[in-house]
Write an enzyme that holds these catalytic residues in place. Structure first.
Site, PDB file in Angstrom:
ATOM      1  N   ASP A  67      70.247   7.001 -31.226  1.00  0.00           N
ATOM      2  CA  ASP A  67      70.524   7.827 -30.052  1.00  0.00           C
ATOM      3  C   ASP A  67      71.262   7.082 -28.950  1.00  0.00           C
ATOM      4  O   ASP A  67      71.401   5.859 -29.001  1.00  0.00           O
ATOM      5  CB  ASP A  67      69.211   8.417 -29.505  1.00  0.00           C
ATOM      6  CG  ASP A  67      68.036   7.437 -29.612  1.00  0.00           C
ATOM      7  OD1 ASP A  67      68.281   6.233 -29.630  1.00  0.00           O
ATOM      8  OD2 ASP A  67      66.886   7.904 -29.677  1.00  0.00           O
ATOM      9  N   ASN A 136      54.606  11.276 -27.268  1.00  0.00           N
ATOM     10  CA  ASN A 136      54.531  12.713 -27.567  1.00  0.00           C
ATOM     11  C   ASN A 136      54.950  13.026 -29.009  1.00  0.00           C
ATOM     12  O   ASN A 136      55.148  14.172 -29.378  1.00  0.00           O
ATOM     13  CB  ASN A 136      55.390  13.513 -26.576  1.00  0.00           C
ATOM     14  CG  ASN A 136      56.879  13.173 -26.693  1.00  0.00           C
ATOM     15  OD1 ASN A 136      57.270  12.340 -27.511  1.00  0.00           O
ATOM     16  ND2 ASN A 136      57.700  13.816 -25.887  1.00  0.00           N
ATOM     17  N   HIS A 138      57.779  11.969 -30.469  1.00  0.00           N
ATOM     18  CA  HIS A 138      59.219  12.068 -30.757  1.00  0.00           C
ATOM     19  C   HIS A 138      59.677  10.926 -31.663  1.00  0.00           C
ATOM     20  O   HIS A 138      59.113   9.834 -31.635  1.00  0.00           O
ATOM     21  CB  HIS A 138      60.068  12.191 -29.480  1.00  0.00           C
ATOM     22  CG  HIS A 138      60.217  10.960 -28.655  1.00  0.00           C
ATOM     23  ND1 HIS A 138      60.231  10.968 -27.276  1.00  0.00           N
ATOM     24  CD2 HIS A 138      60.393   9.649 -28.996  1.00  0.00           C
ATOM     25  CE1 HIS A 138      60.410   9.750 -26.828  1.00  0.00           C
ATOM     26  NE2 HIS A 138      60.495   8.923 -27.846  1.00  0.00           N
ATOM     27  N   GLU A 143      62.517  15.667 -29.411  1.00  0.00           N
ATOM     28  CA  GLU A 143      61.307  15.968 -28.658  1.00  0.00           C
ATOM     29  C   GLU A 143      60.516  17.082 -29.361  1.00  0.00           C
ATOM     30  O   GLU A 143      61.059  17.779 -30.231  1.00  0.00           O
ATOM     31  CB  GLU A 143      61.695  16.406 -27.238  1.00  0.00           C
ATOM     32  CG  GLU A 143      62.490  15.364 -26.444  1.00  0.00           C
ATOM     33  CD  GLU A 143      61.644  14.180 -25.956  1.00  0.00           C
ATOM     34  OE1 GLU A 143      60.546  13.941 -26.514  1.00  0.00           O
ATOM     35  OE2 GLU A 143      62.087  13.477 -25.031  1.00  0.00           O
TER      36      GLU A 143
HETATM   37  C1  F6R Z   1      64.873   4.708 -29.442  1.00  0.00           C
HETATM   38  C2  F6R Z   1      64.200   5.892 -29.940  1.00  0.00           C
HETATM   39  C3  F6R Z   1      62.863   6.325 -29.456  1.00  0.00           C
HETATM   40  C4  F6R Z   1      61.862   5.172 -29.329  1.00  0.00           C
HETATM   41  C5  F6R Z   1      60.547   5.682 -28.743  1.00  0.00           C
HETATM   42  C6  F6R Z   1      59.559   4.563 -28.512  1.00  0.00           C
HETATM   43  O1  F6R Z   1      66.130   4.570 -30.033  1.00  0.00           O
HETATM   44  O2  F6R Z   1      64.787   6.547 -30.726  1.00  0.00           O
HETATM   45  O3  F6R Z   1      62.346   7.296 -30.324  1.00  0.00           O
HETATM   46  O4  F6R Z   1      61.647   4.599 -30.577  1.00  0.00           O
HETATM   47  O5  F6R Z   1      60.790   6.318 -27.514  1.00  0.00           O
HETATM   48  O6  F6R Z   1      60.045   3.731 -27.499  1.00  0.00           O
HETATM   49  P1  F6R Z   1      59.372   2.313 -27.199  1.00  0.00           P
HETATM   50  O7  F6R Z   1      59.637   1.472 -28.385  1.00  0.00           O
HETATM   51  O8  F6R Z   1      60.090   1.813 -25.979  1.00  0.00           O
HETATM   52  O9  F6R Z   1      57.945   2.580 -26.980  1.00  0.00           O
END
Ligand code: F6R
Length: 246
Positions: A67, A136, A138, A143
């Site tokens: 992303d 959550n 994702h 989301e």
């Molecule tokens: C990042 C991504 C997100 C993260 C998720 C966890 O490229 O796709 O899905 O993997 O938000 O983020 P952290 O690792 O910062 O807890």
């Protein structure tokens, strides 16, 4: 789904890096799917150390990131392109031309989504996708409520995601509210997936992933439909599970 429990973040990072390095050694032309955020930073550190020490080469490796924020240029320190360059690409021998992150500052974002999705297909898909998980549920920036048939698309970030990611920005107001993300179906087409889960703040999400049914309201649950997923989780993340199971 296979779960590997490790003691802490360091062990999770080491295990994940060893797995990736082994794949790269056996399949030097592998296509990797990569994530940003706090979770994979340790994995990338281990990959860099190994590259420096043992010379594992990434010259023929292709990467696709999950992303990118909409509105941030590659030079912006908060963009995911900048993050990947700093945390990994600048320190290994990968050809930057083979590293793909959705473009966050283009005129036509819809066109960018189509370009990115087609580029992944043109490369024959992702061989090994690394994922983190949001509290959550994702994956990527998909989301809760995202269709399981989604391909690369534009998303409105959930308030909880904006809040969680605000730690990297000066002010909450500076966090972009939109992003481009690989879709759930893009992720599910990966031949193999490794989900990294670390810390107490992820234990509820991990517990829900393992106990809940497959449902769009909890995106990560779709991974149960994938034939080849390994979760590497540390004790803190798994702690909630044990309580849950008692
Ligand atoms: C990042 C991504 C997100 C993260 C998720 C966890 O490229 O796709 O899905 O993997 O938000 O983020 P952290 O690792 O910062 O807890």
């Amino acid at each position: 789904m296979k779960i590997i429990e490790v003691n802490n973040y360091q062990e999770m990072s080491q295990k994940a890096a060893e797995y990736i390095i082994d794949k790269v050694c056996h399949f030097p032309r592998i296509t990797l799917g990569l994530a940003t955020g706090g979770t994979p930073i340790g994995t990338y550190k281990n990959i860099i150390e190994d590259h420096k020490k043992n010379g594992t080469s990434y010259q023929n490796v292709t990467t696709f990131n999950l992303d990118e924020y909409i509105g941030l240029s590659p030079e912006n320190k908060n963009s995911y392109r900048y993050f990947m360059n700093e945390q990994l690409f600048n320190h290994i021998d990968i050809n930057k031309k083979n590293t793909h992150v959705p473009h966050g500052n283009v005129e036509d974002y819809q066109k960018e989504c189509t370009r990115f999705e087609e580029l992944i297909s043109k490369h024959g898909g992702i061989d090994l996708q690394i994922l983190g998980i949001g509290s959550n549920g994702h994956i990527g920036f998909n989301e809760p409520g995202t269709s399981f048939t989604s391909t690369t698309h534009i998303v409105n970030l959930a308030p909880s995601t904006i809040k969680a990611n605000a730690r990297y920005f000066n002010r909450l107001e500076d966090v972009p509210t939109k992003a481009i993300t690989m879709g759930i179906s893009t992720i599910m087409k990966s031949k193999e997936i490794i989900l990294l889960v670390s810390g107490e703040n992820k234990s509820e999400a991990l517990s829900k992933l393992l106990s809940a049914g497959v449902q769009e309201s909890f995106p990560a649950s779709v991974l149960k439909n994938h034939p080849y997923v390994t979760i590497i989780a540390d004790k803190a993340a798994v702690a909630g599970l044990k309580v849950h199971c008692k």
